[in-house]
Design a protein around this motif. Structure first.
Motif, short mmCIF file in Angstrom:
data_model
loop_
_atom_site.label_atom_id
_atom_site.label_comp_id
_atom_site.label_asym_id
_atom_site.label_seq_id
_atom_site.Cartn_x
_atom_site.Cartn_y
_atom_site.Cartn_z
N ILE A 1 0.78 -1.30 0.01
CA ILE A 1 0.04 0.06 -0.10
C ILE A 1 0.91 1.30 -0.05
N PRO A 2 0.72 2.22 -1.04
CA PRO A 2 1.54 3.20 -0.89
C PRO A 2 1.04 4.20 0.20
N ASP A 3 2.00 5.11 0.83
CA ASP A 3 1.79 5.80 1.88
C ASP A 3 0.74 6.90 1.84
N LYS A 4 0.54 7.40 0.73
CA LYS A 4 -0.39 8.59 0.38
C LYS A 4 -1.95 7.89 0.52
N VAL A 5 -2.30 6.80 0.06
CA VAL A 5 -3.71 6.51 -0.12
C VAL A 5 -4.05 5.43 1.20
N ARG A 6 -3.29 5.27 2.05
CA ARG A 6 -3.12 4.11 3.07
C ARG A 6 -4.50 4.12 3.76
N ILE A 7 -4.81 5.52 4.16
CA ILE A 7 -6.22 5.43 5.02
C ILE A 7 -7.49 4.97 4.02
N ALA A 8 -7.43 5.45 2.82
CA ALA A 8 -8.52 4.98 1.94
C ALA A 8 -8.55 3.54 1.78
N SER A 9 -7.25 2.71 1.44
CA SER A 9 -6.99 1.56 1.26
C SER A 9 -7.53 0.73 2.63
N TYR A 10 -7.24 1.01 3.76
CA TYR A 10 -7.69 0.52 4.99
C TYR A 10 -9.16 0.57 5.22
N ILE A 11 -9.89 1.66 4.80
CA ILE A 11 -11.30 1.78 4.81
C ILE A 11 -11.89 0.81 4.05
N VAL A 12 -11.17 0.34 2.95
CA VAL A 12 -11.90 -0.30 1.80
C VAL A 12 -11.81 -1.86 2.66
N VAL A 13 -10.51 -2.32 3.25
CA VAL A 13 -10.49 -3.70 3.79
C VAL A 13 -11.45 -3.68 4.76
N ILE A 14 -11.69 -2.72 5.60
CA ILE A 14 -12.48 -2.74 6.91
C ILE A 14 -14.03 -2.88 6.35
N ALA A 15 -14.10 -2.12 5.40
CA ALA A 15 -15.73 -1.93 5.12
C ALA A 15 -15.97 -3.29 4.39
N THR A 16 -15.01 -4.01 3.66
CA THR A 16 -15.35 -5.15 2.96
C THR A 16 -15.64 -6.26 4.33
N LEU A 17 -14.85 -6.20 5.18
CA LEU A 17 -14.88 -7.26 6.25
C LEU A 17 -16.47 -6.84 7.00
N VAL A 18 -16.71 -5.84 7.13
CA VAL A 18 -18.08 -5.44 7.79
C VAL A 18 -19.13 -5.93 7.05
N VAL A 19 -19.01 -5.63 5.69
CA VAL A 19 -20.14 -6.09 4.93
C VAL A 19 -20.25 -7.82 5.17
N ILE A 20 -19.34 -8.45 5.18
CA ILE A 20 -19.19 -10.02 5.58
C ILE A 20 -19.94 -10.04 6.84
N VAL A 21 -19.57 -9.18 7.96
CA VAL A 21 -20.11 -9.47 9.20
C VAL A 21 -21.67 -9.16 9.21
N GLU A 22 -21.91 -8.38 8.61
CA GLU A 22 -23.43 -7.87 8.24
C GLU A 22 -24.39 -8.88 7.89
N LEU A 23 -23.85 -9.47 6.65
CA LEU A 23 -24.62 -10.66 5.82
C LEU A 23 -24.56 -11.79 6.90
N ALA A 24 -23.18 -12.20 7.39
CA ALA A 24 -23.28 -13.38 8.25
C ALA A 24 -24.24 -13.26 9.52
N MET A 25 -24.29 -12.00 9.96
CA MET A 25 -25.18 -11.83 11.28
C MET A 25 -26.87 -11.79 10.83
N LYS A 26 -26.99 -11.28 9.62
CA LYS A 26 -28.30 -11.29 9.13
C LYS A 26 -28.64 -12.69 8.91
N ALA A 27 -27.85 -13.49 8.63
CA ALA A 27 -28.13 -15.17 8.08
C ALA A 27 -28.40 -16.16 9.60
N PHE A 28 -27.36 -15.85 10.46
CA PHE A 28 -27.29 -16.52 11.61
C PHE A 28 -28.03 -16.24 13.03
N PHE A 29 -27.75 -14.76 13.21
CA PHE A 29 -28.48 -14.32 14.32
C PHE A 29 -29.14 -13.21 13.96
N PHE A 30 -30.49 -13.27 13.33
CA PHE A 30 -31.38 -12.57 12.75
C PHE A 30 -31.91 -11.50 13.82
#
Lengths: 191, 203
Positions: free
Chosen positions: B62-91
């Motif tokens: 990850i280049p230093d200048k766009v690191r925050i944006a890259s971190y946010i993309v990684v985190i947001a992807t994981l959050v989408v996974i959590v969101e879908l998993a929670m809807k499926a298993f712990f409604f």
């Protein structure tokens, strides 16, 4: 009339900060002095209204027709981050004075839960375009009002003798609790 | 920091959200009951471990200048996974937590750990850090949730703790109770740290 109720409701009754707990990090972080608090409040009103317009359009005209609603978290945060960058560059070019007073708050706003929260609430409540703009602007105004009041209180707290263990964030949170209690008095004005 | 220190620092020394005053929104918003607090804690722990892992793996790419944006993309992807998993298993839980699950994206603790730790440490240490901070966060949320639920409703994880004659202190499960409870806990913790000679006054 409904829009008027929406304004009152989102500024006072369901205050985004004191009743829905969104945007607490800047609330505690930037509220030590009145000046920065005003800057933060204005920046949030501006960015939040813009971000809501963009996210609403993206959701209803891009994600919904494609059946990609589940991607809204990812897309919204990207839209907000890009928008904040863009606004920062634009203000820097256009108005030096505005940039000096708002500039430092703009990067902080990307991770402000209030902006993202308002964008998500717009979708959750199923607002149409006009309601969405009114709701976003007045919710953000509610945030500005709360942070303004809170900064004024904290300026007084600074010169009073607080028990050592409670100094700093601890007393700030208790104060926020008392303010939130006062805002609960507005409950019942709308339903 | 060595491996053992990394694994334990989130449990007391840097316990979020008390020691690192970050991520206050979920701490206040979802702790009306102990169960919600624990659920949110586990969701955040999952996101933290894997965001730390991916960011640590990608830290040289990850280049230093766009690191925050890259971190946010990684985190947001994981959050989408959590969101879908929670809807499926712990409604029911996902209905209770509502918009606070997508808001994990803007939880400053996760971005804070990515920036302060995962971006400059190897993978195994970063994952240990995520686990430790996540566990600390879960414990704090469950604690705040327990106090508010016991006083405000008279139950703990849905089980009655007080006899029927107990009048619930309804104020505790509402917004002012959340602020007050967190503020007083923070004060208590500061007092305890001072007695042990550690210096911890947040400004």
């Amino acid at each position: 009339m409904d829009l008027f109720l929406l304004v009152i409701g989102s500024i006072f009754v369901n205050n985004i900060l004191l009743a829905q707990y969104l945007g607490n990090c800047p609330f505690c972080g930037v509220s030590k002095k009145l000046g920065p608090a005003i800057g933060m409040g204005v920046a949030v009103i501006f960015v939040s209204t813009l971000a809501s317009i963009f996210t609403w359009i993206v959701y209803h005209y891009l994600l919904e027709p494609q059946g990609l609603e589940y991607l809204k978290t990812l897309v919204f945060i990207l839209v907000i981050a890009a928008l904040v960058q863009f606004v920062e560059i634009f203000i820097k070019k256009q108005s030096k004075g505005l940039y000096d007073s708002l500039g430092i708050f703009l990067p902080l706003i990307t991770t402000n839960c209030a902006v993202m929260g308002i964008a998500l609430l717009n979708i959750k409540h199923g607002f149409d375009f006009v309601e969405m703009i009114v709701f976003s602007a007045s919710s953000a105004a509610g945030f500005a009002l709360a942070i303004l009041l809170f900064a004024s209180v904290r300026e007084r707290l600074f010169i009073s003798s607080v028990p050592v263990a409670m100094r700093g964030t601890a007393i700030a949170l208790v104060t926020a609790g008392v303010m939130s209690l006062a805002f609960m008095g507005f409950a019942g004005m709308t339903n | 920091m060595n491996f053992r220190q990394t694994l334990t620092h989130g449990l007391w020394r840097d316990l979020p959200p008390f020691r690192m005053v970050l991520g206050l929104c979920p701490t206040l918003a979802v702790t009306a009951t102990a169960e919600n607090g624990l659920g949110m804690g586990i969701a955040v722990t999952f996101v933290l471990i894997f965001s730390n892992m991916f960011i640590s793996l990608l830290r040289k790419v990850i280049p230093d200048k766009v690191r925050i944006a890259s971190y946010i993309v990684v985190i947001a992807t994981l959050v989408v996974i959590v969101e879908l998993a929670m809807k499926a298993f712990f409604f029911p839980l996902s209905q209770q937590l509502g918009i606070y699950i997508p808001l994990i994206v803007v939880n400053c603790i996760i971005l804070g750990r990515a920036e302060a730790f995962a971006s400059r440490n190897p993978v195994h240490l970063s994952m240990a850090d995520g686990l430790s901070v996540g566990l600390g966060f879960s414990i704090s949320l469950t604690l705040v949730g327990s106090i508010r639920e016991i006083l405000g409703v008279g139950t703990w994880f849905g089980m009655a703790v007080f006899p029927d004659s107990f009048e619930p202190f309804g104020f505790m499960v509402q917004a002012p109770g959340a602020f007050l409870c967190l503020g007083l806990l923070l004060g208590l913790m500061n007092a305890w740290s001072r007695r042990r000679g550690e210096f911890f006054i947040q400004t």
